[in-house]
Scaffold this motif. Sequence first.
Motif, PDB file in Angstrom:
ATOM      1  N   GLY A 143       0.788  -1.223   0.000  1.00  0.00           N
ATOM      2  CA  GLY A 143       0.000   0.000   0.000  1.00  0.00           C
ATOM      3  C   GLY A 143       0.822   1.275   0.000  1.00  0.00           C
ATOM      4  N   VAL A 144       2.161   1.161  -0.004  1.00  0.00           N
ATOM      5  CA  VAL A 144       3.032   2.326  -0.011  1.00  0.00           C
ATOM      6  C   VAL A 144       3.106   2.881  -1.437  1.00  0.00           C
ATOM      7  CG1 VAL A 144       5.401   3.150   0.380  1.00  0.00           C
ATOM      8  CG2 VAL A 144       4.370   1.488   1.950  1.00  0.00           C
ATOM      9  N   SER A 145       2.987   4.200  -1.567  1.00  0.00           N
ATOM     10  CA  SER A 145       3.037   4.853  -2.878  1.00  0.00           C
ATOM     11  C   SER A 145       4.452   5.284  -3.221  1.00  0.00           C
ATOM     12  CB  SER A 145       2.117   6.074  -2.893  1.00  0.00           C
ATOM     13  OG  SER A 145       0.771   5.660  -2.805  1.00  0.00           O
ATOM     14  N   TRP A 146       4.782   5.094  -4.491  1.00  0.00           N
ATOM     15  CA  TRP A 146       6.106   5.422  -5.019  1.00  0.00           C
ATOM     16  C   TRP A 146       5.939   6.226  -6.295  1.00  0.00           C
ATOM     17  CZ3 TRP A 146      10.445   3.668  -2.393  1.00  0.00           C
ATOM     18  CH2 TRP A 146      10.222   2.680  -1.424  1.00  0.00           C
ATOM     19  N   GLN A 147       6.866   7.139  -6.538  1.00  0.00           N
ATOM     20  CA  GLN A 147       6.966   7.857  -7.807  1.00  0.00           C
ATOM     21  C   GLN A 147       8.298   7.451  -8.441  1.00  0.00           C
ATOM     22  OE1 GLN A 147       6.092  12.153  -7.678  1.00  0.00           O
ATOM     23  NE2 GLN A 147       5.698  11.829  -5.501  1.00  0.00           N
ATOM     24  N   ILE A 148       8.233   6.841  -9.611  1.00  0.00           N
ATOM     25  CA  ILE A 148       9.437   6.411 -10.316  1.00  0.00           C
ATOM     26  C   ILE A 148       9.678   7.431 -11.421  1.00  0.00           C
ATOM     27  CG2 ILE A 148      10.599   4.492 -11.439  1.00  0.00           C
ATOM     28  CD1 ILE A 148       9.483   3.914  -8.556  1.00  0.00           C
ATOM     29  N   VAL A 149      10.672   8.292 -11.224  1.00  0.00           N
ATOM     30  CA  VAL A 149      10.821   9.480 -12.058  1.00  0.00           C
ATOM     31  C   VAL A 149      12.231   9.567 -12.640  1.00  0.00           C
ATOM     32  CG1 VAL A 149      10.632  11.987 -12.065  1.00  0.00           C
ATOM     33  CG2 VAL A 149       9.170  10.654 -10.552  1.00  0.00           C
ATOM     34  N   PRO A 150      12.323   9.647 -13.971  1.00  0.00           N
ATOM     35  CA  PRO A 150      13.651   9.836 -14.577  1.00  0.00           C
ATOM     36  C   PRO A 150      14.111  11.292 -14.441  1.00  0.00           C
ATOM     37  CG  PRO A 150      11.975   9.768 -16.287  1.00  0.00           C
ATOM     38  CD  PRO A 150      11.277   9.487 -14.980  1.00  0.00           C
ATOM     39  N   ASP A 151      15.408  11.474 -14.267  1.00  0.00           N
ATOM     40  CA  ASP A 151      15.969  12.825 -14.197  1.00  0.00           C
ATOM     41  C   ASP A 151      15.601  13.631 -15.443  1.00  0.00           C
ATOM     42  OD1 ASP A 151      17.201  12.090 -11.804  1.00  0.00           O
ATOM     43  OD2 ASP A 151      19.098  11.572 -12.784  1.00  0.00           O
ATOM     44  N   ARG A 152      15.515  12.952 -16.583  1.00  0.00           N
ATOM     45  CA  ARG A 152      15.234  13.638 -17.843  1.00  0.00           C
ATOM     46  C   ARG A 152      13.878  14.343 -17.812  1.00  0.00           C
ATOM     47  NH1 ARG A 152      16.735  16.768 -21.516  1.00  0.00           N
ATOM     48  NH2 ARG A 152      16.221  16.266 -23.658  1.00  0.00           N
ATOM     49  N   LEU A 153      12.917  13.817 -17.046  1.00  0.00           N
ATOM     50  CA  LEU A 153      11.606  14.466 -16.953  1.00  0.00           C
ATOM     51  C   LEU A 153      11.757  15.899 -16.440  1.00  0.00           C
ATOM     52  CD1 LEU A 153       8.486  14.524 -16.982  1.00  0.00           C
ATOM     53  CD2 LEU A 153       8.587  13.599 -14.651  1.00  0.00           C
ATOM     54  N   PHE A 154      12.511  16.080 -15.367  1.00  0.00           N
ATOM     55  CA  PHE A 154      12.676  17.409 -14.789  1.00  0.00           C
ATOM     56  C   PHE A 154      13.443  18.334 -15.736  1.00  0.00           C
ATOM     57  CE2 PHE A 154      12.088  14.769 -10.937  1.00  0.00           C
ATOM     58  CZ  PHE A 154      10.887  15.326 -10.542  1.00  0.00           C
ATOM     59  N   GLU A 155      14.400  17.767 -16.456  1.00  0.00           N
ATOM     60  CA  GLU A 155      15.125  18.576 -17.441  1.00  0.00           C
ATOM     61  C   GLU A 155      14.163  19.099 -18.510  1.00  0.00           C
ATOM     62  OE1 GLU A 155      18.093  15.889 -18.891  1.00  0.00           O
ATOM     63  OE2 GLU A 155      19.165  15.851 -16.972  1.00  0.00           O
ATOM     64  N   LEU A 157      10.799  19.337 -18.307  1.00  0.00           N
ATOM     65  CA  LEU A 157       9.793  20.234 -17.735  1.00  0.00           C
ATOM     66  C   LEU A 157      10.364  21.627 -17.474  1.00  0.00           C
ATOM     67  CD1 LEU A 157       7.950  17.871 -15.218  1.00  0.00           C
ATOM     68  CD2 LEU A 157       7.224  18.555 -17.521  1.00  0.00           C
ATOM     69  N   GLY A 158      11.676  21.713 -17.301  1.00  0.00           N
ATOM     70  CA  GLY A 158      12.334  22.998 -17.087  1.00  0.00           C
ATOM     71  C   GLY A 158      12.961  23.573 -18.340  1.00  0.00           C
ATOM     72  N   ASP A 159      12.608  23.017 -19.492  1.00  0.00           N
ATOM     73  CA  ASP A 159      13.174  23.502 -20.754  1.00  0.00           C
ATOM     74  C   ASP A 159      12.863  24.990 -20.911  1.00  0.00           C
ATOM     75  OD1 ASP A 159      13.285  24.048 -23.763  1.00  0.00           O
ATOM     76  OD2 ASP A 159      13.941  21.962 -23.704  1.00  0.00           O
ATOM     77  N   PRO A 160      13.840  25.792 -21.366  1.00  0.00           N
ATOM     78  CA  PRO A 160      13.593  27.228 -21.532  1.00  0.00           C
ATOM     79  C   PRO A 160      12.549  27.547 -22.603  1.00  0.00           C
ATOM     80  CG  PRO A 160      15.824  26.646 -22.249  1.00  0.00           C
ATOM     81  CD  PRO A 160      15.224  25.435 -21.638  1.00  0.00           C
ATOM     82  N   ASP A 161      12.305  26.606 -23.491  1.00  0.00           N
ATOM     83  CA  ASP A 161      11.266  26.786 -24.514  1.00  0.00           C
ATOM     84  C   ASP A 161       9.940  26.313 -23.907  1.00  0.00           C
ATOM     85  OD1 ASP A 161       9.430  26.585 -26.595  1.00  0.00           O
ATOM     86  OD2 ASP A 161      10.879  25.729 -28.004  1.00  0.00           O
ATOM     87  N   PRO A 162       9.004  27.226 -23.611  1.00  0.00           N
ATOM     88  CA  PRO A 162       7.743  26.840 -22.968  1.00  0.00           C
ATOM     89  C   PRO A 162       6.948  25.801 -23.762  1.00  0.00           C
ATOM     90  CG  PRO A 162       7.953  29.233 -23.054  1.00  0.00           C
ATOM     91  CD  PRO A 162       9.092  28.671 -23.840  1.00  0.00           C
ATOM     92  N   ALA A 163       7.034  25.816 -25.071  1.00  0.00           N
ATOM     93  CA  ALA A 163       6.292  24.846 -25.885  1.00  0.00           C
ATOM     94  C   ALA A 163       6.846  23.442 -25.671  1.00  0.00           C
ATOM     95  CB  ALA A 163       6.349  25.236 -27.362  1.00  0.00           C
ATOM     96  N   ARG A 164       8.176  23.319 -25.594  1.00  0.00           N
ATOM     97  CA  ARG A 164       8.787  21.997 -25.340  1.00  0.00           C
ATOM     98  C   ARG A 164       8.424  21.497 -23.939  1.00  0.00           C
ATOM     99  NH1 ARG A 164      12.975  19.706 -27.862  1.00  0.00           N
ATOM    100  NH2 ARG A 164      14.069  19.324 -25.891  1.00  0.00           N
ATOM    101  N   ALA A 165       8.500  22.377 -22.969  1.00  0.00           N
ATOM    102  CA  ALA A 165       8.166  21.996 -21.593  1.00  0.00           C
ATOM    103  C   ALA A 165       6.708  21.559 -21.497  1.00  0.00           C
ATOM    104  CB  ALA A 165       8.444  23.148 -20.636  1.00  0.00           C
ATOM    105  N   ALA A 166       5.822  22.302 -22.140  1.00  0.00           N
ATOM    106  CA  ALA A 166       4.386  21.961 -22.107  1.00  0.00           C
ATOM    107  C   ALA A 166       4.130  20.645 -22.816  1.00  0.00           C
ATOM    108  CB  ALA A 166       3.565  23.077 -22.740  1.00  0.00           C
TER     109      ALA A 166
END
Length: 190
Positions: A143-155, A157-166
């Motif tokens: 019942g424990v919740s986990w988030q399995i997240v690649p570092d690339r996701l944050f990169e 999502l923080g892209d300077p181009d808003p269209a790429r991030a979106a």
Amino acid sequence: MPSITPSLWFDNDLEEAAEFYTSVFPNSKIERMNRFTADEPLARRGDDADEPLARRGDDADEPLARRGNGAAGPGASGEVVSGSFVLDGTGFVGINGGPQFPFTEAVSFMVNCHDQDEVDYYTERLLDGGQESRCGWLKDRFGVSWQIVPDRLFELLGDPDPARAAAAATAMLGMRKIVIADLEAAANDA
């Protein structure tokens, strides 16, 4: 500076959960499992197994295991009441406290992954007997919740181009397990 240690309340499967988690993560170990006994308040599994933990309360002369449910947990003689374990260098403690407080998605543990192989590994291992959710989230068999997240996701999502991030965010919202190649393709198509 004080340290912060996650403390997990299990129904009655702390030992099984600790064994499972320490098999999934590297640099992990079970440090101690404290058990109810008929003769002593609690006994520890480990080097100091013959030393009971201190008794509590007005009836301190009576072992905790004889006080019944509620004194220190729902356990019977031999059952685990509490313990500690380490997952990839992070210490955890747990108790077998009964079904009063089940885990919810309000608290989760994030596993930061360097590449798709790590995302696949942790998703598959932690999902064994559990439930997959969205956006890289899953609930394991305990019942424990986990988030399995690649570092690339944050990169992305923080892209300077808003269209790429979106575009990356929109792609992620449609995924269960996060697939890095699909995030990159969405960002590149933006």
